[in-house]
Write an enzyme that holds these catalytic residues in place. Structure first.
Site, short mmCIF file in Angstrom:
data_model
loop_
_atom_site.label_atom_id
_atom_site.label_comp_id
_atom_site.label_asym_id
_atom_site.label_seq_id
_atom_site.Cartn_x
_atom_site.Cartn_y
_atom_site.Cartn_z
CD GLN A 1 -17.24 23.83 -48.81
OE1 GLN A 1 -16.99 24.41 -47.93
NE2 GLN A 1 -17.93 22.97 -49.99
CG HIS B 1 -10.64 23.55 -50.72
ND1 HIS B 1 -9.78 23.02 -51.61
CD2 HIS B 1 -11.29 23.50 -50.13
CE1 HIS B 1 -11.36 22.91 -52.81
NE2 HIS B 1 -12.44 22.96 -50.86
CD GLU B 2 -12.77 24.85 -46.52
OE1 GLU B 2 -13.18 25.21 -46.41
OE2 GLU B 2 -12.18 23.05 -46.89
CB CYS C 1 -14.41 20.91 -53.82
SG CYS C 1 -15.65 22.23 -52.56
CG LEU C 2 -17.15 18.09 -48.61
CD1 LEU C 2 -17.88 18.98 -47.57
CD2 LEU C 2 -18.23 16.91 -48.78
N GLY D 1 -12.43 19.87 -44.34
CA GLY D 1 -13.41 21.50 -44.51
C GLY D 1 -14.23 21.71 -44.79
CG HIS E 1 -15.29 27.61 -50.34
ND1 HIS E 1 -15.60 26.80 -51.62
CD2 HIS E 1 -14.22 26.05 -49.89
CE1 HIS E 1 -15.69 25.74 -51.86
NE2 HIS E 1 -14.96 24.74 -51.14
ZN ZN Z 1 -14.42 23.44 -50.76
#
Ligand code: ZN
Length: 170
Positions: free
Chosen positions: A51, A135-136, A93-94, A46, A139
């Site tokens: 991000q 999660h997204e 998370c990235l 995701g 963000h």
């Molecule tokens: Zn994330």
């Protein structure tokens, strides 16, 4: 498509709410395509626009990691219609590489919003997909999963990130 740099915890845009997208224009679709390539290149499941430094309410999710074309989902201006139940699973998370923690999330969600073509869609999700949606969505509200940790666990993560920053490794 362009693979864009993924911002890390501490970058301002990650910690502020994103704005509603007024229209799904060709520019927005280009951003979406870049986000998909960026997500796959980073082997994530995701990615939110924040991000890659764009404060707009857009995310992409693919819980198959690119193995099943039908699993690629794009949401513009998403909103939860329903959330139910609770699941406890490990999450990463990235934008917070090297960290994982168990986070409580709803186990079932109903999410509606626009797709890549600007068409309305509503998708029911459970398990990993429900977790990814949540999660997204976080963000887009300026919240990272580590913000959901509490007490000592949260302090440890914050301290380790600060240490990495000071050492120029973040
Ligand atoms: Zn994330």
């Amino acid at each position: 498509d362009v693979i864009r740099p993924i911002l890390r915890y501490g970058a301002g845009v990650l910690h502020a709410p994103a704005e509603v997208v007024p229209a799904v224009t060709p520019d927005v679709q280009q951003l979406i395509d870049d986000m998909v390539q960026t997500m796959y290149a980073a082997t994530g499941i995701g990615l939110a626009a924040t991000q890659v430094g764009i404060p707009q309410r857009i995310f992409v999710v693919d819980v198959s990691g690119g193995r099943k074309a039908a699993d690629l989902l794009v949401f513009v201006n998403p909103e939860f219609v329903e959330r139910d139940g609770m699941q406890l699973e490990e999450e990463g998370c990235l934008s917070v590489p090297g960290f994982n923690a168990t986070v409580a999330r709803p186990s079932k969600v109903l999410l509606s919003g626009l797709d890549r073509d600007g068409q309305e869609q509503t998708i029911e999700a459970s398990g990993l997909l429900a977790r990814a949606f949540q999660h997204e969505m976080d963000h887009l509200d300026g919240t990272l999963f580590v913000d959901r940790l509490r007490g000592l666990q949260k302090d440890i993560v914050a301290r380790r990130i600060k240490k990495l920053s000071r050492a120029g490794k973040w």
